[in-house]
Design a protein around this motif. Structure first.
Motif, PDB file in Angstrom:
ATOM      1  N   SER A 181       0.831  -1.208   0.000  1.00 59.91           N
ATOM      2  CA  SER A 181       0.000   0.000   0.000  1.00 59.91           C
ATOM      3  C   SER A 181       0.866   1.260   0.000  1.00 59.91           C
ATOM      4  O   SER A 181       1.892   1.305   0.688  1.00 59.91           O
ATOM      5  N   PRO A 182       0.419   2.272  -0.763  1.00 64.58           N
ATOM      6  CA  PRO A 182      -0.737   2.317  -1.661  1.00 64.58           C
ATOM      7  C   PRO A 182      -0.417   1.656  -3.010  1.00 64.58           C
ATOM      8  O   PRO A 182       0.550   2.020  -3.675  1.00 64.58           O
TER       9      PRO A 182
ATOM     10  N   GLU B 284       3.193   3.051  -4.877  1.00 60.89           N
ATOM     11  CA  GLU B 284       3.994   4.217  -4.504  1.00 60.89           C
ATOM     12  C   GLU B 284       5.038   3.879  -3.448  1.00 60.89           C
ATOM     13  O   GLU B 284       5.649   4.787  -2.869  1.00 60.89           O
ATOM     14  N   VAL B 285       5.271   2.592  -3.179  1.00 62.18           N
ATOM     15  CA  VAL B 285       6.143   2.218  -2.057  1.00 62.18           C
ATOM     16  C   VAL B 285       7.575   2.702  -2.221  1.00 62.18           C
ATOM     17  O   VAL B 285       8.290   2.897  -1.231  1.00 62.18           O
ATOM     18  N   ALA B 286       8.028   2.897  -3.452  1.00 57.56           N
ATOM     19  CA  ALA B 286       9.410   3.333  -3.675  1.00 57.56           C
ATOM     20  C   ALA B 286       9.506   4.829  -3.938  1.00 57.56           C
ATOM     21  O   ALA B 286      10.580   5.316  -4.313  1.00 57.56           O
ATOM     22  N   SER B 287       8.416   5.559  -3.750  1.00 58.26           N
ATOM     23  CA  SER B 287       8.385   6.975  -4.111  1.00 58.26           C
ATOM     24  C   SER B 287       8.341   7.858  -2.870  1.00 58.26           C
ATOM     25  O   SER B 287       7.680   7.524  -1.875  1.00 58.26           O
TER      26      SER B 287
ATOM     27  N   ALA C 176       3.244   6.725  -8.660  1.00 53.17           N
ATOM     28  CA  ALA C 176       3.198   5.268  -8.798  1.00 53.17           C
ATOM     29  C   ALA C 176       4.163   4.790  -9.878  1.00 53.17           C
ATOM     30  O   ALA C 176       4.306   5.420 -10.935  1.00 53.17           O
ATOM     31  N   GLN C 177       4.793   3.644  -9.612  1.00 53.63           N
ATOM     32  CA  GLN C 177       5.651   2.962 -10.566  1.00 53.63           C
ATOM     33  C   GLN C 177       5.246   1.485 -10.622  1.00 53.63           C
ATOM     34  O   GLN C 177       4.405   1.032  -9.839  1.00 53.63           O
TER      35      GLN C 177
ATOM     36  N   GLN D  25      10.502  -6.830  -7.617  1.00 49.66           N
ATOM     37  CA  GLN D  25      11.382  -6.163  -8.572  1.00 49.66           C
ATOM     38  C   GLN D  25      10.679  -4.931  -9.106  1.00 49.66           C
ATOM     39  O   GLN D  25       9.528  -5.000  -9.534  1.00 49.66           O
ATOM     40  N   GLN D  26      11.364  -3.796  -9.100  1.00 48.40           N
ATOM     41  CA  GLN D  26      10.807  -2.585  -9.677  1.00 48.40           C
ATOM     42  C   GLN D  26      11.089  -2.573 -11.173  1.00 48.40           C
ATOM     43  O   GLN D  26      12.221  -2.767 -11.618  1.00 48.40           O
TER      44      GLN D  26
END
Length: 339
Positions: free
Chosen positions: A199-200, A218-221, A227-228, A240-241
């Motif tokens: 989340s989110p 959005e965990v890496a932002s 969002a990615q 993996q992103q």
């Protein structure tokens, strides 16, 4: 191109009455066209870059195209109900009569065997409907009322036994504060988080081999709304992103052959997945490669919310929402071709 019309003598599916025992009254928010706007269903050949405008309506806003496994029918939602379009002869929208189905939103899909529609309704629950219509079955259970929990469907496993959905619930007083990824086992009824839920997050969809889940999050932002795309390996519980750029990227859809991933790319700074923005459909060649643009269009919400690949792994269906007096609704790399 065909001007859309609802088939003659068609009636809308029955709608459930509000059940006072439920935790809250169902939402009513079926979208409608803006003045001078139209909805256009396109089919794009991702290899040749050729797109055909298959169906157009100036009266009815339809959303979220997904294909039947036979490659002939495309299912959309409009006015809170399900419809299908014959891609061999797209003359209009054919209602799917679903008895007892509440107003639906744009999260729906067809089972791998083609026998069922699975849909999200605006009462917050998931339902199953026979392909040709008929009696509706609710397949999710109520949660504790204080959670204000809602289910938004996005994926189904290749064997048809498991659904992927986004579960929204209260967090810190915000009823949409937690937006996590969940699995629902249709045999046992067990529900469990995908990873920690990320989340989110939104748009979860199985890979064609069922081994991983694609999603946006959005965990890496560090910037809200940025969002990615990610891939979660179910066996290893690793993530993996897949994208990391200035665009806001939503709704990753792997092709049935597992070779490609198409997704919706919003302008930088977008929060959520709103309607009526200049957006781009982009493609990644898997397992990973730089993204490339397929088509630009006015759209967003409703364009490709759900699995949009044809069974041939060559074509995708999408919807644009141009306004009168504007240029062509979408711009691909070549001239139109047959469906």
């Amino acid at each position: 191109m065909k001007q859309s019309e609802t088939k003659e003598n068609a009636t809308l599916p029955e709608q459930d009455q509000f059940d006072p025992d439920e935790t809250e009254r169902p939402m009513r928010y079926a979208r409608t066209l803006l003045p001078g706007q139209r909805a256009e269903l396109h089919v794009l050949d991702v290899e040749g870059g050729r797109s055909q405008l298959a169906l157009c309506s100036e009266d009815q806003l339809f959303e979220a195209p997904n294909w039947h496994p036979d490659g002939r029918w495309i299912v959309v939602n409009a006015d809170g109900a399900l419809y299908r379009v014959d891609s061999h002869d797209p003359t209009g929208l054919e209602p799917i009569h679903a008895t007892g189905l509440p107003e639906v939103n744009n999260d729906h899909l067809v089972s791998p065997d083609g026998r069922w529609h699975y849909v999200s309704a605006n009462d917050g629950h998931l339902y199953r409907v026979p392909w040709n219509g008929g009696r509706t079955e609710r397949i999710t259970l109520p949660k504790a009322p204080e959670r204000r929990f809602r289910h938004f469907l996005h994926g189904i496993s290749p064997d048809g036994s498991t659904l992927l959905y986004v579960g929204t619930e209260v967090l810190d007083g915000d009823e949409w504060g937690r937006r996590a990824l969940w699995c629902l086992d249709l045999v046992s009824g067990e529900e469990r988080l995908v990873g920690d839920g990320y989340s989110p997050a939104d748009g979860p969809e199985f890979s064609p081999d069922g081994a991983s889940v694609f999603f946006n999050s959005e965990v890496a932002s560090s910037v809200p709304g940025h969002a990615q795309l990610f891939r979660h390996d179910l066996a290893e519980a690793s993530v993996q992103q897949l994208t990391s750029d200035e665009h806001v990227n939503w709704f990753p859809h792997p092709s049935p052959d597992g070779r490609r991933l198409v997704y919706l790319s919003y302008p930088p700074g977008t929060v959520g997945h709103p309607a009526d923005l200049p957006v781009v459909l982009r493609l990644i060649d898997l397992p990973e490669s730089p993204s490339r643009d397929l088509v630009t269009l006015p759209g967003g919400q409703g364009t490709i919310n759900v699995p949009c690949w044809a069974p041939d792994s060559r074509r995708i269906a999408y919807i644009s929402y141009p306004l009168s007096g504007t240029n062509d609704s979408s711009r691909a790399s070549a001239a139109p071709a047959a469906l």
